[in-house]
Design a protein around this motif. Structure first.
Motif, PDB file in Angstrom:
ATOM      1  N   ASP A   1       0.833  -1.205   0.000  1.00 44.76           N
ATOM      2  CA  ASP A   1       0.000   0.000   0.000  1.00 44.76           C
ATOM      3  C   ASP A   1       0.869   1.256   0.000  1.00 44.76           C
ATOM      4  OD1 ASP A   1      -2.803  -1.040   0.199  1.00 44.76           O
ATOM      5  OD2 ASP A   1      -1.977  -1.988   1.988  1.00 44.76           O
ATOM      6  N   LEU A   2       1.889   1.278   0.835  1.00 41.78           N
ATOM      7  CA  LEU A   2       2.781   2.436   0.894  1.00 41.78           C
ATOM      8  C   LEU A   2       3.620   2.538  -0.377  1.00 41.78           C
ATOM      9  CD1 LEU A   2       3.837   4.816   2.526  1.00 41.78           C
ATOM     10  CD2 LEU A   2       5.513   3.270   3.572  1.00 41.78           C
ATOM     11  N   GLU A   3       4.083   1.414  -0.873  1.00 45.12           N
ATOM     12  CA  GLU A   3       4.925   1.420  -2.075  1.00 45.12           C
ATOM     13  C   GLU A   3       4.199   2.022  -3.266  1.00 45.12           C
ATOM     14  OE1 GLU A   3       6.224  -2.540  -2.834  1.00 45.12           O
ATOM     15  OE2 GLU A   3       7.184  -2.774  -0.878  1.00 45.12           O
ATOM     16  N   VAL A   4       2.970   1.572  -3.511  1.00 42.31           N
ATOM     17  CA  VAL A   4       2.255   2.060  -4.698  1.00 42.31           C
ATOM     18  C   VAL A   4       1.845   3.512  -4.518  1.00 42.31           C
ATOM     19  CG1 VAL A   4      -0.098   1.353  -4.040  1.00 42.31           C
ATOM     20  CG2 VAL A   4       0.565   1.391  -6.452  1.00 42.31           C
ATOM     21  N   PHE A   5       1.504   3.918  -3.285  1.00 43.37           N
ATOM     22  CA  PHE A   5       1.126   5.315  -3.068  1.00 43.37           C
ATOM     23  C   PHE A   5       2.333   6.227  -3.288  1.00 43.37           C
ATOM     24  CE2 PHE A   5       0.480   9.133  -0.548  1.00 43.37           C
ATOM     25  CZ  PHE A   5      -0.790   9.527  -0.967  1.00 43.37           C
ATOM     26  N   GLU A   6       3.465   5.889  -2.706  1.00 45.15           N
ATOM     27  CA  GLU A   6       4.650   6.740  -2.840  1.00 45.15           C
ATOM     28  C   GLU A   6       5.136   6.779  -4.284  1.00 45.15           C
ATOM     29  OE1 GLU A   6       7.416   5.246   0.075  1.00 45.15           O
ATOM     30  OE2 GLU A   6       6.718   6.705   1.566  1.00 45.15           O
TER      31      GLU A   6
ATOM     32  N   GLY B   1      -3.814   1.487  -0.878  1.00 46.10           N
ATOM     33  CA  GLY B   1      -2.890   2.532  -1.321  1.00 46.10           C
ATOM     34  C   GLY B   1      -3.178   2.994  -2.734  1.00 46.10           C
ATOM     35  N   LEU B   2      -3.547   2.062  -3.616  1.00 46.57           N
ATOM     36  CA  LEU B   2      -3.832   2.406  -5.001  1.00 46.57           C
ATOM     37  C   LEU B   2      -5.089   3.249  -5.110  1.00 46.57           C
ATOM     38  CD1 LEU B   2      -3.177   2.072  -8.029  1.00 46.57           C
ATOM     39  CD2 LEU B   2      -4.542  -0.031  -7.986  1.00 46.57           C
ATOM     40  N   ASP B   3      -6.147   2.857  -4.399  1.00 43.85           N
ATOM     41  CA  ASP B   3      -7.388   3.627  -4.438  1.00 43.85           C
ATOM     42  C   ASP B   3      -7.176   5.010  -3.834  1.00 43.85           C
ATOM     43  OD1 ASP B   3     -10.541   3.384  -4.783  1.00 43.85           O
ATOM     44  OD2 ASP B   3     -10.162   4.361  -2.858  1.00 43.85           O
ATOM     45  N   LEU B   4      -6.396   5.076  -2.763  1.00 42.48           N
ATOM     46  CA  LEU B   4      -6.080   6.357  -2.143  1.00 42.48           C
ATOM     47  C   LEU B   4      -5.317   7.257  -3.121  1.00 42.48           C
ATOM     48  CD1 LEU B   4      -6.449   7.613   0.732  1.00 42.48           C
ATOM     49  CD2 LEU B   4      -4.089   6.914   1.178  1.00 42.48           C
TER      50      LEU B   4
ATOM     51  N   ARG C   1      -8.684  10.510 -16.351  1.00 47.88           N
ATOM     52  CA  ARG C   1      -7.736   9.881 -17.272  1.00 47.88           C
ATOM     53  C   ARG C   1      -6.302  10.110 -16.808  1.00 47.88           C
ATOM     54  NH1 ARG C   1      -7.815   8.717 -23.517  1.00 47.88           N
ATOM     55  NH2 ARG C   1      -9.916   8.140 -22.907  1.00 47.88           N
ATOM     56  N   GLU C   2      -6.000  11.316 -16.333  1.00 48.57           N
ATOM     57  CA  GLU C   2      -4.666  11.596 -15.816  1.00 48.57           C
ATOM     58  C   GLU C   2      -4.371  10.762 -14.570  1.00 48.57           C
ATOM     59  OE1 GLU C   2      -2.051  13.806 -16.689  1.00 48.57           O
ATOM     60  OE2 GLU C   2      -3.089  13.851 -18.622  1.00 48.57           O
ATOM     61  N   ALA C   3      -5.336  10.714 -13.647  1.00 51.81           N
ATOM     62  CA  ALA C   3      -5.140   9.954 -12.417  1.00 51.81           C
ATOM     63  C   ALA C   3      -4.935   8.476 -12.724  1.00 51.81           C
ATOM     64  CB  ALA C   3      -6.330  10.149 -11.474  1.00 51.81           C
ATOM     65  N   ALA C   4      -5.691   7.950 -13.677  1.00 55.23           N
ATOM     66  CA  ALA C   4      -5.570   6.541 -14.045  1.00 55.23           C
ATOM     67  C   ALA C   4      -4.208   6.249 -14.663  1.00 55.23           C
ATOM     68  CB  ALA C   4      -6.693   6.154 -15.007  1.00 55.23           C
ATOM     69  N   ALA C   5      -3.711   7.150 -15.500  1.00 57.65           N
ATOM     70  CA  ALA C   5      -2.400   6.941 -16.122  1.00 57.65           C
ATOM     71  C   ALA C   5      -1.298   6.922 -15.061  1.00 57.65           C
ATOM     72  CB  ALA C   5      -2.136   8.037 -17.154  1.00 57.65           C
ATOM     73  N   ILE C   6      -1.387   7.828 -14.100  1.00 56.29           N
ATOM     74  CA  ILE C   6      -0.390   7.872 -13.031  1.00 56.29           C
ATOM     75  C   ILE C   6      -0.497   6.625 -12.158  1.00 56.29           C
ATOM     76  CG2 ILE C   6       0.230   9.092 -10.900  1.00 56.29           C
ATOM     77  CD1 ILE C   6      -0.522  11.703 -12.481  1.00 56.29           C
ATOM     78  N   ALA C   7      -1.723   6.207 -11.844  1.00 64.13           N
ATOM     79  CA  ALA C   7      -1.920   5.001 -11.042  1.00 64.13           C
ATOM     80  C   ALA C   7      -1.392   3.773 -11.776  1.00 64.13           C
ATOM     81  CB  ALA C   7      -3.401   4.831 -10.709  1.00 64.13           C
ATOM     82  N   ARG C   8      -1.598   3.726 -13.069  1.00 59.28           N
ATOM     83  CA  ARG C   8      -1.112   2.599 -13.870  1.00 59.28           C
ATOM     84  C   ARG C   8       0.415   2.524 -13.830  1.00 59.28           C
ATOM     85  NH1 ARG C   8      -4.207   3.608 -17.677  1.00 59.28           N
ATOM     86  NH2 ARG C   8      -2.866   4.885 -19.011  1.00 59.28           N
ATOM     87  N   ASP C   9       1.065   3.672 -13.982  1.00 59.27           N
ATOM     88  CA  ASP C   9       2.521   3.701 -13.896  1.00 59.27           C
ATOM     89  C   ASP C   9       2.999   3.301 -12.497  1.00 59.27           C
ATOM     90  OD1 ASP C   9       2.692   4.499 -16.517  1.00 59.27           O
ATOM     91  OD2 ASP C   9       3.051   6.619 -16.071  1.00 59.27           O
ATOM     92  N   ALA C  10       2.247   3.706 -11.481  1.00 65.28           N
ATOM     93  CA  ALA C  10       2.634   3.379 -10.111  1.00 65.28           C
ATOM     94  C   ALA C  10       2.557   1.884  -9.847  1.00 65.28           C
ATOM     95  CB  ALA C  10       1.746   4.135  -9.125  1.00 65.28           C
ATOM     96  N   THR C  11       1.536   1.221 -10.405  1.00 64.37           N
ATOM     97  CA  THR C  11       1.433  -0.230 -10.203  1.00 64.37           C
ATOM     98  C   THR C  11       2.604  -0.953 -10.862  1.00 64.37           C
ATOM     99  OG1 THR C  11       0.039  -0.592 -12.167  1.00 64.37           O
ATOM    100  CG2 THR C  11      -1.087  -0.146 -10.073  1.00 64.37           C
TER     101      THR C  11
END
Length: 333
Positions: free
Chosen positions: A60-65, A150-153, A218-228
């Motif tokens: 959770d912390l890894e994907v958020f950071e 973390g991802l949803d947050l 769309r921006e948030a999803a792209a950033i979340a995708r890169d984070a995963t």
């Protein structure tokens, strides 16, 4: 934080600007008080995002950071140097009645036709109100898949950061502060907006509010995708966690089930993300990515010049107004 967010502007005389500034300061100095969280959401208990992030660990912390760093890089490319301060994000962390939290949590136990208490950014207080993903009510809830909280947050935080950074222009109106420009949309003091609502069940959109909301998602999803990818976080096999994962990274699939949270997720896709994607395809065609980029940039800096020029070059002079201006907007009020 300073009273004004990075892309807010005041118009009018020096005296009028001072009055607007002072009024905003009163709402923003203590957002927990002016949001009236206990009064509006008596069944929910809130904390702040900085406190919640301090309790995250593992995936959770890894994907958020990882996502926050990706967001800083993305926003720097758009000329932005700030993110929404964590202490100005209020998160529902528990509930006295059954509630399933997350980006698509309604906060209120019902949804009236004029319900404005959805999660998200409140520009008057310059603060966001969201909830932690998962069961908020049960004393010992079923554990979520590691990384999903973390991802949803991250999804909610980056989405609201774009709202925080949206261009806003205020002036002093007859009945108080009037927000006459919001991103690429305009509003008269009467409440009349530049663009009209889309027809019911419309597959695409020409509503500027929906377009900005869809662009942020769309921006948030792209950033979340890169984070995963950076955190090595894979999608759960099935269940609500799988749906939340796919939703956060913009890889939505048909959602089945009677669970209110999933119904809210599906409704958001139908009202925002799918119509925005259809708009980009209708107007952008093979240049969808460029149209999206110009839309985001204009929303943040309030300058429609490049977006209008792009539309004019492809479709002829005055295309922005032809696409978006409501016929009622030209009537003096």
């Amino acid at each position: 934080m300073t009273v004004l967010t990075p892309n807010e502007h005041l118009t009018g005389s020096t005296r009028q600007k001072r009055e607007i500034y002072d009024r905003l300061a009163r709402f923003r100095a203590d957002p927990r008080h002016t949001l009236r969280l206990a009064e509006r959401y008596p069944r929910l208990a809130f904390g702040t995002m900085d406190a919640l992030v301090g309790t995250l660990s593992g995936r959770d912390l890894e994907v958020f950071e990882a996502g926050v760093e990706k967001a800083r890089d993305r926003l720097a490319g758009l000329g932005q140097t700030m993110l929404l301060p964590l202490e100005r994000v209020f998160i529902a962390v528990s509930a006295t009645t059954p509630a399933y939290g997350g980006f698509h949590h309604r906060l209120l136990p019902y949804r009236a036709p004029d319900d404005i208490q959805a999660p998200g950014y409140r520009y008057v207080q310059a603060a966001a109100v969201i909830s932690r993903y998962g069961d908020l009510h049960t004393t010992a809830p079923t554990a979520c898949t590691p990384g999903i909280i973390g991802l949803d947050l991250l999804h909610a935080y980056i989405h609201d950061t774009f709202h925080y950074l949206t261009y806003r222009s205020f002036r002093l109106g007859t009945n108080g502060i009037h927000r006459n420009q919001h991103g690429i949309n305009f509003r008269r003091e009467s409440g009349q907006t530049y663009s009209a609502r889309d027809p019911q069940d419309s597959a695409s959109t020409r509503n500027l509010g929906i377009i900005m909301e869809g662009a942020f998602d769309r921006e948030a999803a792209a950033i979340a995708r890169d984070a995963t990818l950076a955190a090595g976080l894979a999608a759960p096999v099935d269940g609500t966690d799988a749906a939340a994962f796919l939703d956060a990274i913009g890889a939505r699939e048909p959602i089945a089930g009677d669970m209110p949270y999933l119904a809210s997720m599906s409704a958001y896709a139908g009202l925002v993300t799918k119509p925005y994607a259809a708009f980009l395809n209708d107007i952008g065609g093979p240049e969808t990515a460029e149209l999206h980029h110009l839309t985001i940039r204009a929303t943040l800096d309030g300058n429609l010049g490049l977006l209008q020029a792009w539309l004019d070059q492809r479709y002829g002079p005055g295309e922005f107004a032809a696409l978006f201006r409501s016929g009622a907007y030209v009537v003096a009020t």
